[in-house]
Design a protein around this motif. Structure first.
Motif, PDB file in Angstrom:
ATOM      1  N   SER A  30      59.098  66.443   7.047  1.00 15.10           N
ATOM      2  CA  SER A  30      57.970  65.511   7.018  1.00 15.10           C
ATOM      3  C   SER A  30      56.874  65.939   6.055  1.00 15.10           C
ATOM      4  N   ARG A  31      57.095  66.987   5.282  1.00 10.02           N
ATOM      5  CA  ARG A  31      56.046  67.504   4.415  1.00 10.02           C
ATOM      6  C   ARG A  31      55.722  66.526   3.275  1.00 10.02           C
ATOM      7  N   GLN A  32      54.428  66.298   3.097  1.00 10.53           N
ATOM      8  CA  GLN A  32      53.923  65.561   1.939  1.00 10.53           C
ATOM      9  C   GLN A  32      53.459  66.574   0.913  1.00 10.53           C
ATOM     10  N   ASP A  33      54.025  66.517  -0.285  1.00 10.73           N
ATOM     11  CA  ASP A  33      53.627  67.432  -1.348  1.00 10.73           C
ATOM     12  C   ASP A  33      52.188  67.136  -1.788  1.00 10.73           C
ATOM     13  N   SER A  34      51.568  68.119  -2.416  1.00  7.84           N
ATOM     14  CA  SER A  34      50.233  67.919  -2.975  1.00  7.84           C
ATOM     15  C   SER A  34      50.287  66.807  -4.027  1.00  7.84           C
ATOM     16  N   TYR A  35      49.180  66.104  -4.185  1.00  7.89           N
ATOM     17  CA  TYR A  35      49.183  64.991  -5.126  1.00  7.89           C
ATOM     18  C   TYR A  35      47.783  64.737  -5.680  1.00  7.89           C
ATOM     19  N   PHE A  36      47.754  64.066  -6.825  1.00  4.80           N
ATOM     20  CA  PHE A  36      46.522  63.562  -7.425  1.00  4.80           C
ATOM     21  C   PHE A  36      46.541  62.043  -7.326  1.00  4.80           C
ATOM     22  N   ASN A  37      45.369  61.460  -7.180  1.00 11.18           N
ATOM     23  CA  ASN A  37      45.242  60.005  -7.163  1.00 11.18           C
ATOM     24  C   ASN A  37      44.140  59.604  -8.142  1.00 11.18           C
ATOM     25  N   GLU A  80      41.815  50.781   6.170  1.00 10.80           N
ATOM     26  CA  GLU A  80      42.721  51.415   5.212  1.00 10.80           C
ATOM     27  C   GLU A  80      42.043  51.721   3.882  1.00 10.80           C
ATOM     28  N   SER A  81      41.276  50.761   3.378  1.00 13.77           N
ATOM     29  CA  SER A  81      40.601  50.996   2.104  1.00 13.77           C
ATOM     30  C   SER A  81      39.537  52.068   2.240  1.00 13.77           C
ATOM     31  N   LEU A  82      38.923  52.169   3.416  1.00 15.55           N
ATOM     32  CA  LEU A  82      37.907  53.206   3.631  1.00 15.55           C
ATOM     33  C   LEU A  82      38.513  54.594   3.550  1.00 15.55           C
ATOM     34  N   ALA A  83      39.743  54.756   4.039  1.00 18.71           N
ATOM     35  CA  ALA A  83      40.363  56.079   4.088  1.00 18.71           C
ATOM     36  C   ALA A  83      40.461  56.716   2.712  1.00 18.71           C
ATOM     37  N   ALA A  84      40.573  55.913   1.677  1.00 21.14           N
ATOM     38  CA  ALA A  84      40.672  56.469   0.325  1.00 21.14           C
ATOM     39  C   ALA A  84      39.349  57.039  -0.153  1.00 21.14           C
ATOM     40  N   ASN A  85      38.270  56.799   0.577  1.00 20.53           N
ATOM     41  CA  ASN A  85      36.943  57.221   0.143  1.00 20.53           C
ATOM     42  C   ASN A  85      36.357  58.365   0.947  1.00 20.53           C
ATOM     43  N   ILE A  86      37.013  58.800   1.993  1.00 21.76           N
ATOM     44  CA  ILE A  86      36.458  59.830   2.869  1.00 21.76           C
ATOM     45  C   ILE A  86      37.406  61.022   2.900  1.00 21.76           C
ATOM     46  N   PRO A  87      36.963  62.206   2.487  1.00 23.58           N
ATOM     47  CA  PRO A  87      37.861  63.366   2.502  1.00 23.58           C
ATOM     48  C   PRO A  87      38.283  63.724   3.925  1.00 23.58           C
ATOM     49  N   GLU A  88      39.534  64.149   4.064  1.00 27.65           N
ATOM     50  CA  GLU A  88      40.133  64.556   5.336  1.00 27.65           C
ATOM     51  C   GLU A  88      40.362  63.383   6.290  1.00 27.65           C
ATOM     52  N   LEU A  89      40.181  62.135   5.826  1.00 24.27           N
ATOM     53  CA  LEU A  89      40.457  60.970   6.659  1.00 24.27           C
ATOM     54  C   LEU A  89      41.764  60.330   6.214  1.00 24.27           C
ATOM     55  N   LEU A 133      39.183  61.020  -9.876  1.00 20.67           N
ATOM     56  CA  LEU A 133      40.406  61.798  -9.754  1.00 20.67           C
ATOM     57  C   LEU A 133      40.318  62.574  -8.442  1.00 20.67           C
ATOM     58  N   ARG A 134      41.225  62.283  -7.528  1.00 22.67           N
ATOM     59  CA  ARG A 134      41.199  62.889  -6.196  1.00 22.67           C
ATOM     60  C   ARG A 134      42.437  63.749  -5.988  1.00 22.67           C
ATOM     61  N   TYR A 135      42.250  64.891  -5.354  1.00 29.27           N
ATOM     62  CA  TYR A 135      43.356  65.827  -5.112  1.00 29.27           C
ATOM     63  C   TYR A 135      43.494  66.079  -3.616  1.00 29.27           C
ATOM     64  N   SER A 136      44.743  66.140  -3.150  1.00 29.99           N
ATOM     65  CA  SER A 136      45.041  66.561  -1.783  1.00 29.99           C
ATOM     66  C   SER A 136      46.101  67.644  -1.815  1.00 29.99           C
ATOM     67  N   ASP A 137      45.843  68.702  -1.070  1.00 33.35           N
ATOM     68  CA  ASP A 137      46.827  69.756  -0.881  1.00 33.35           C
ATOM     69  C   ASP A 137      48.002  69.213  -0.077  1.00 33.35           C
ATOM     70  N   ASP A 138      49.133  69.946  -0.053  1.00 31.79           N
ATOM     71  CA  ASP A 138      50.273  69.495   0.728  1.00 31.79           C
ATOM     72  C   ASP A 138      49.982  69.658   2.219  1.00 31.79           C
ATOM     73  N   PHE A 139      50.745  68.929   3.050  1.00 26.49           N
ATOM     74  CA  PHE A 139      50.542  69.000   4.499  1.00 26.49           C
ATOM     75  C   PHE A 139      51.795  68.520   5.221  1.00 26.49           C
ATOM     76  N   TRP A 189      43.172  71.924   1.445  1.00 23.99           N
ATOM     77  CA  TRP A 189      42.188  71.663   0.401  1.00 23.99           C
ATOM     78  C   TRP A 189      42.233  70.195  -0.022  1.00 23.99           C
ATOM     79  N   VAL A 190      41.072  69.596  -0.183  1.00 25.07           N
ATOM     80  CA  VAL A 190      40.954  68.295  -0.835  1.00 25.07           C
ATOM     81  C   VAL A 190      39.765  68.373  -1.789  1.00 25.07           C
ATOM     82  N   ALA A 191      39.829  67.638  -2.882  1.00 23.92           N
ATOM     83  CA  ALA A 191      38.764  67.696  -3.879  1.00 23.92           C
ATOM     84  C   ALA A 191      38.721  66.380  -4.646  1.00 23.92           C
ATOM     85  N   SER A 192      37.581  66.140  -5.293  1.00 25.06           N
ATOM     86  CA  SER A 192      37.442  64.943  -6.104  1.00 25.06           C
ATOM     87  C   SER A 192      36.464  65.202  -7.235  1.00 25.06           C
TER      88      SER A 192
END
Length: 809
Positions: A732-739, A80-89, A716-722, A692-695
């Motif tokens: 079930s849509r998750q809005d875009s978000y920053f972390n 779980e902690s790894l997922a926060a560090n790998i884009p698209e995971l 600062l990490r960004y994920s597009d909605d999905f 799109w994902v970015a950091s």
């Protein structure tokens, strides 16, 4: 050829992912390396992405790497902690079902079907673990983590259609080393302690022992369940009986965990090395389904209980089983409280002999785990309830033997053989619909069904690769893997409550006798125009095992094809560039890829009938481009800037799928799926696939006159909605978000101790990594008056703050 490119010991992610700071702030250049700190260069990293040691910058593989320093810095202790560090995971925890929903670049497996293995292979010290329950393993005292993207069958075998997550645990050191670490996390009120001791036992024998314990006094989520009276009908007297369903009084999750790992390395000669590892793991949660949140509903409140609002808040509704049910349902606690218990152990023998110009390696492993849980529907209802238990175990043993040449000539080769045998036992019991039979024995007074099942599988595989150094700067590589699998499975409901017989079938077993064979080729071309520049192109393919859904329910309409599913295959192309510029101050990498999948495995849960169906999507495609950059300027020693930008388009290209529960005709439920209702998802997005994902990451480390050092980092990490539903459910849509994550560290000048504060998800944003439908919600599927089911999110953790002290002896 070895690249002269250098990589930081604190920054080693590769193509399109400088994800290292996403968990605890961005790493800075290690304070102990004064030369690098002054020069600002990026340091080389060695990886084993092709089962041999190679420079990260030279290897023609899209791979993200986290080093031992980074793992410690971010407090990475599991998937779980790894997922926060790998884009698209994305990794969604699920205590029930398969245990996890792991998705990489939009390719993944749902969590409701026990018999389905993951599309992203998890490998520990060269050993494959295919079950989602691995999420309960505490991965600590690690040397590195490698995440390979795209099909990886040639070197990692079956079930690597999306990629591979490879954990390498730390090995013994020749010199004596020891460490103690203590931590306190404020949100869950969790105390943790871990440590290791490592060194020489005798002239040819090294040893390492690592231990970790943790105890939560609280939890990550707030309990929002309340007392709910439920009206039962006693079928023996036909009299109503009111039974209360109280909230679970445990914390959410209230985890206690213990893990230990021992390693011995024996080198009786310079050419022979034997490495033995053994581990034991235990995790106990006071609640099951503690991260399940009903976050979006058609009317603003849940359909089973209008008193329960749908909110994007870290509130979970975890009730006990109704009064009387607890202690009577098999494996349910006496008080009916929710729980999850996980135990495992593993042994690995890694033997290697070096002939000078060739090496033979043999890795043998035996591992076992058991998972038991009890739960009730995570939203209590006055008119209905669900209580269920599960007791499942899996034993597996495997051997991989490889022969690899290192001749000082243009042509070299690798050949290997792999064998695996797995045996799963699965027992489940459930009670639903407010019915009881007071004259029955206690074990069947409330029980709706008892369901034993099991599956035994055997895999034989041969693989090989030929590499040709056509010129000093060009390498051609081609390989193939052959896979043959057999799987014998059964599923039967040994007991069905009399009132439910006919709807569910008793003593009508379903059998699966399956056999699969596949060839997975791979071809790569790598060109090194300069020592600091690499171009590569490759064709890759992969295969994921077919199987049998041992956790399904057998209803009157069940046919064998509802519980068996075909293998998933993927193949396609990728091209990339890796570069080091400005005297190793800047790394810039880019990859383009396109992969097509056939028979993508997608599992479906009907929240009205409780039926589980695993389907095969006809075809899907993922394509995209990934950029990543690191910059460590000479002009500002101790400063590191990094980031990534990824575009990924994951779409079904051919899929007649089941309608999601409560899908109307106007919403697309206008065709047939087998004998039921269906929809055409061709052209629709895959689940958990943001475009799109970015950091953006920054870290700065500086020393003081007294010799101490400080490090501050932020990400600062960004994920597009999905869409999080595999069936296109719009709710079930998750809005875009920053972390936003950050960290602050103080290191003592002697290097013996450091203190750190690590803050994650500082803004306390709510986002999900998986989805399922709430039971007893949704209605009218395939009509003009349909009401969609309420989606339940597998929710990521809220804001957490970890205080940590480390002492090195």
């Amino acid at each position: 050829m070895t690249s002269k490119a250098k990589y930081p010991s604190a920054i080693t992610s590769t193509l399109c992912a400088i994800t290292l700071g996403t968990w605890a702030g961005i790493p800075a250049v290690a304070a102990a390396d004064d030369d690098l700190l002054e020069a600002g260069r990026l340091e080389e990293v060695i990886v084993t992405a092709r089962k041999r040691e190679e420079s990260l910058q030279d290897v023609p593989v899209v791979v993200n790497v986290l080093t031992e320093e980074e793992i410690d810095r971010y407090a990475l202790d599991g998937l779980e902690s790894l997922a926060a560090n790998i884009p698209e995971l994305f990794i969604g925890r699920s205590s029930n079902g398969s245990g996890a929903q792991i998705t990489l670049r939009g390719v993944g497996s749902g969590r409701t079907t026990m018999g389905m293995e993951q599309s992203t292979a998890v490998v520990v010290d060269g050993v494959y673990y295919g079950h989602g329950m691995f999420l309960n393993e505490a991965m600590f005292d690690l040397a590195s983590i490698e995440v390979l993207k795209g099909p990886q069958a040639l070197f990692f075998g079956k079930n690597a259609t999306a990629g591979v997550i490879s954990f390498n645990t730390a090995n013994p050191t020749e010199e004596f080393e020891a460490q103690m670490r203590a931590g306190y996390e404020t949100t869950a009120e969790e105390y943790s302690a871990e440590g290791f001791v490592s060194g020489q036992i005798s002239p040819n024998l090294l040893g390492r022992l690592a231990v970790r314990v943790s105890d939560m006094r609280g939890g990550y989520f707030d309990q929002a369940a309340v007392d709910t009276p439920i009206s039962f009908l006693d079928l023996a007297t036909f009299e109503p009986v009111t039974r209360n369903q109280a909230p679970n009084d445990g914390s959410l999750p209230g985890t206690e965990a213990y893990v230990a790992r021992g390693t011995l390395v024996w080198t009786p000669t310079e050419r022979f090395t034997a490495r033995f590892k053994a581990s034991i793991n235990e995790r106990n949660d006071e609640a099951n389904a503690w991260n399940f949140v009903v976050f979006e509903c058609p009317g603003g409140f849940t359909q089973p209980n209008p008193a329960v609002p749908c909110e994007r808040e870290f509130n979970a509704h975890v009730p006990n089983a109704p009064d009387g049910v607890g202690g009577n349902l098999p494996d349910m606690k006496e008080d009916g409280s929710s729980y999850n218990e996980y135990n495992s152990w593993a042994m690995t023998a890694d033997l290697s002999y070096d002939f000078g110009n060739a090496t033979i390696t043999s890795v043998t492993n035996y591992n076992w785990h058991r998972n038991k849980w009890g739960l009730s529907q995570n939203v209590a209802s006055p008119t209905s309830y669900i209580a269920a238990t599960q007791n499942t175990s899996l034993s597996a043993w495997s051997n991989e033997t490889r022969f690899q040449t290192y001749f000082d000539q243009p042509v070299n080769f690798m050949v290997g053989f792999y064998y695996q045998n797995t045996d799963r036992d699965h027992d489940q019991a459930g009670a639903f619909a407010p019915l009881e039979i007071s004259t029955n024995p206690p074990e069947t007074q409330f029980t709706s069904y008892i369901k034993p099942s099991g599956s035994e599988a055997e895999t034989w595989s041969g693989f090989g690769q030929l590499t040709w150094r056509a010129t000093d700067r060009t390498e051609l590589a081609a390989g193939v893997r052959y896979i043959h699998e057999t799987r014998d499975s059964f599923l039967v409901q040994s007991y069905i409550m009399p009132a439910l017989q006919g709807l569910f079938l008793q003593d009508v077993p379903v059998y699966g006798d399956q056999s699969f064979t596949d060839w997975t080729p791979e071809v790569t071309v790598t060109y090194y125009p300069a020592d600091n520049l690499t171009f590569f192109a490759g064709y890759k393919s992969a295969y994921k095992s077919g199987g049998f859904a041992v956790s399904s329910l057998i209803v009157a309409a069940t046919v064998p094809s509802d519980v068996t599913f075909e293998p998933e295959t993927g193949d396609g192309f990728e091209v990339g560039m890796k570069s080091m510029l400005f005297d190793d101050q800047l790394r810039f990498n880019m990859t383009l890829y396109r992969f097509e999948y056939e028979d993508l495995q997608v599992d479906f849960f009907d929240s009205v009938t409780f039926q589980f169906i695993t389907t095969n999507a006809g075809a899907a495609k993922v394509e995209g481009v990934e950029f990543e950059a690191d910059y460590a300027p000479n002009a500002v020693p101790g400063l590191l800037l990094s980031g990534y930008l990824n575009y990924n388009k994951g779409r079904y290209t051919d899929y007649i799928a089941p309608c999601y529960t409560g899908q109307s005709i106007a919403a697309g439920c206008n065709t047939n799926f087998g004998a039921g209702l269906g929809q055409d998802l061709s052209g629709e997005p895959l689940a958990m696939a943001p475009d799109w994902v970015a950091s953006l990451n920054a870290a700065y480390e500086w020393g003081t006159e007294s010799g101490h050092s400080w490090e501050v980092g932020g990400n600062l990490r960004y994920s597009d909605d999905f869409i999080s539903s595999s069936f296109g459910a719009p709710l079930s849509r998750q809005d875009s978000y920053f972390n936003l994550d950050a960290s602050l560290r103080f290191r003592h000048s002697g290097g013996h101790w450091e203190a750190a504060v690590i803050a994650r998800n500082i803004t306390d944003d709510f986002h999900i990594s998986g989805e399922t439908d709430l039971p007893n919600s949704g209605s009218g599927t395939g009509t003009n008056d349909a009401v969609p089911a309420d989606p339940v999110g597998l929710v990521d953790l809220p804001r957490t703050v970890l205080f940590q002290v480390t002492y090195n002896f």
